[in-house]
Design a protein around this motif. Structure first.
Motif, PDB file in Angstrom:
ATOM      1  N   SER A  91       0.862  -1.282   0.089  1.00  0.00           N
ATOM      2  CA  SER A  91      -0.084  -0.045  -0.218  1.00  0.00           C
ATOM      3  C   SER A  91       0.714   1.271  -0.131  1.00  0.00           C
ATOM      4  N   ALA A  92       0.493   2.126  -0.292  1.00  0.00           N
ATOM      5  CA  ALA A  92       1.037   3.553  -0.468  1.00  0.00           C
ATOM      6  C   ALA A  92      -0.049   4.714  -0.361  1.00  0.00           C
ATOM      7  N   PHE A  93       0.524   5.891   0.105  1.00  0.00           N
ATOM      8  CA  PHE A  93      -0.349   6.982   0.713  1.00  0.00           C
ATOM      9  C   PHE A  93       0.367   8.296   0.368  1.00  0.00           C
ATOM     10  N   GLY A  94       0.037   9.273  -0.411  1.00  0.00           N
ATOM     11  CA  GLY A  94       0.806  10.115  -0.676  1.00  0.00           C
ATOM     12  C   GLY A  94       0.123  11.502  -1.322  1.00  0.00           C
ATOM     13  N   THR A  95       1.019  12.313  -1.935  1.00  0.00           N
ATOM     14  CA  THR A  95       0.674  13.372  -2.433  1.00  0.00           C
ATOM     15  C   THR A  95       1.148  13.862  -3.823  1.00  0.00           C
ATOM     16  N   TYR A  96       0.428  14.447  -4.477  1.00  0.00           N
ATOM     17  CA  TYR A  96       1.183  15.293  -5.835  1.00  0.00           C
ATOM     18  C   TYR A  96       0.435  16.600  -6.232  1.00  0.00           C
ATOM     19  N   ASP A  97       1.137  17.183  -6.976  1.00  0.00           N
ATOM     20  CA  ASP A  97       0.567  18.390  -7.467  1.00  0.00           C
ATOM     21  C   ASP A  97       0.273  18.331  -8.931  1.00  0.00           C
ATOM     22  N   GLY A  98      -0.980  18.833  -9.461  1.00  0.00           N
ATOM     23  CA  GLY A  98      -1.338  18.910 -10.552  1.00  0.00           C
ATOM     24  C   GLY A  98      -0.297  19.790 -11.767  1.00  0.00           C
ATOM     25  N   ALA A  99      -0.138  19.473 -12.903  1.00  0.00           N
ATOM     26  CA  ALA A  99       0.579  20.210 -13.848  1.00  0.00           C
ATOM     27  C   ALA A  99      -0.017  20.201 -15.144  1.00  0.00           C
ATOM     28  N   VAL A 100       0.688  21.017 -15.932  1.00  0.00           N
ATOM     29  CA  VAL A 100       0.226  21.205 -17.500  1.00  0.00           C
ATOM     30  C   VAL A 100       1.222  20.168 -18.355  1.00  0.00           C
TER      31      VAL A 100
END
Length: 373
Positions: free
Chosen positions: A271-280
């Motif tokens: 399992s993995a839990f994380g974040t990311y930012d949107g991009a163009v």
């Protein structure tokens, strides 16, 4: 040794007869059922509350008894009755399932990896000085898989007054002081929202430290963080191996209200839990395994809880959106496929091949994700 046993999913077609849904490879302790073809609520069951005891992910409603929904947890899956919410003739369904530690025999018991012992006040659960701790505690813990189910009761403490911090040990991670990565908690006695905490929210904030599963509201500005405090001015993550709850803030003003909390801790390859930012641009998120089930939620603004899984299909190419259906945890809506809102599962994570798609990949937005192998 092989990969720890935690998660599996099965899709099936309803026939409105009593039947077994098998093929999981374990006795599930938590089952989440959703109809794909008719707008029906997400139906959740767990072994601590018992078969037929249903709560719905997309509503604030209290637990109900549904005698012909999930009727038993079996060695390889579960038994289902004739209720159309989980077995409507010719409709497609998906049932995600997780293995915890097993079923405690009584209140005041915990079962860890199949071994039962007493759940001890002050050790397994407790409260700050002057606060009555939880009662009727039951815990089921899969340490290798990183999953805990805890059921507990709050007494009639009223709705006004000072902070009353209580806690339970989740028992997950490589250290006794590890924080969880993700949990969802529900009052099963009263109509009250599902409250969510995710490690991707970062340092504690009363305003931004949580979210609501049954709405599309942002983490930012939700004020859910005020529920997860260990002092009047601090809260999760606390670095002490505990899930903290302010009873005064959580209580819905009934008497002897029961709650259930599902807690996960990341396990490599599982399992993995994380974040990311949107991009163009396209986005590739590394989980170090190929996901079988993925949930994405916008963190900084309103956005649905998008749900994808391999059992229902995944995009094979960057334009193959028709093979990447999604469901939405906060809505009863049917399964959908939308150009640009599709995901490719890869051997090392997941890929979002489009951009300017609010809710999963839009420039200036930020997201949390939850992935299971």
């Amino acid at each position: 040794t092989g990969k720890p046993v935690l998660f599996n999913a099965r899709r099936y077609v309803g026939n409105q007869t009593n039947r077994d849904i098998n093929g999981y490879g374990f006795v599930p302790d938590f089952v989440w059922i959703k109809c794909r073809d008719t707008a029906i609520n997400h139906c959740l069951f767990d072994s601590l509350r018992g078969a037929t005891k249903q709560i719905d992910a997309n509503t604030s409603g209290a637990q109900s008894t549904q005698a012909t929904m999930l009727t038993a947890f079996n060695n390889d899956g579960f038994s289902h009755g004739t209720d159309t919410a989980g077995n409507k003739t010719d409709d497609g369904f998906i049932a995600w399932a997780w293995k915890a530690g097993g079923v405690p025999s009584a209140d005041g018991k915990k079962i860890v990896d199949g071994v039962e012992s007493n759940a001890v006040s002050g050790t397994d659960y407790g409260a700050i000085s002057g606060t009555t701790p939880f009662r009727n505690v039951r815990q089921s813990i899969n340490t290798a898989g990183g999953f805990n189910i805890t059921k507990f009761r709050l007494g009639d403490i009223g709705t006004s007054g000072s902070f009353e911090g209580s806690w339970f040990k989740h028992g997950l991670g490589s250290s006794a002081t590890d924080d969880p990565d993700f949990f969802i908690i529900k009052n099963i006695s009263q109509a009250q929202n599902w409250f969510v905490w995710h490690s991707g929210t970062g340092a504690w904030s009363s305003a931004n430290g949580g979210a609501v599963l049954n709405t599309n509201a942002a983490f930012a500005g939700s004020n859910v963080g005020s529920l997860f405090k260990d002092t009047t001015t601090s809260g999760m993550p606390t670095g002490d191996g505990k899930v903290w709850i302010d009873q005064r803030a959580m209580f819905a003003a009934g008497v002897d209200e029961d709650f259930v909390c599902y807690t996960w801790k990341a396990v490599p390859g599982v399992s993995a839990f994380g974040t990311y930012d949107g991009a163009v641009a396209t986005r590739t998120i590394t989980t170090n395994f190929e996901p079988s089930f993925l949930i994405i939620k916008r963190k900084d603004g309103a956005g649905a809880w998008y749900m994808y899984d391999k059992s229902r299909g995944t995009a094979q190419t960057s334009s193959d959106y028709t093979n990447s259906p999604y469901l939405v945890a906060n809505e009863s809506n049917t399964e959908a496929t939308t150009d640009g809102w599709h995901v490719q599962f890869q051997s090392n994570g997941f890929h979002i091949p489009d951009w300017n798609r609010t809710g999963i990949n839009n420039n200036g937005e930020s997201y949390v994700y939850m992935a299971w192998a």
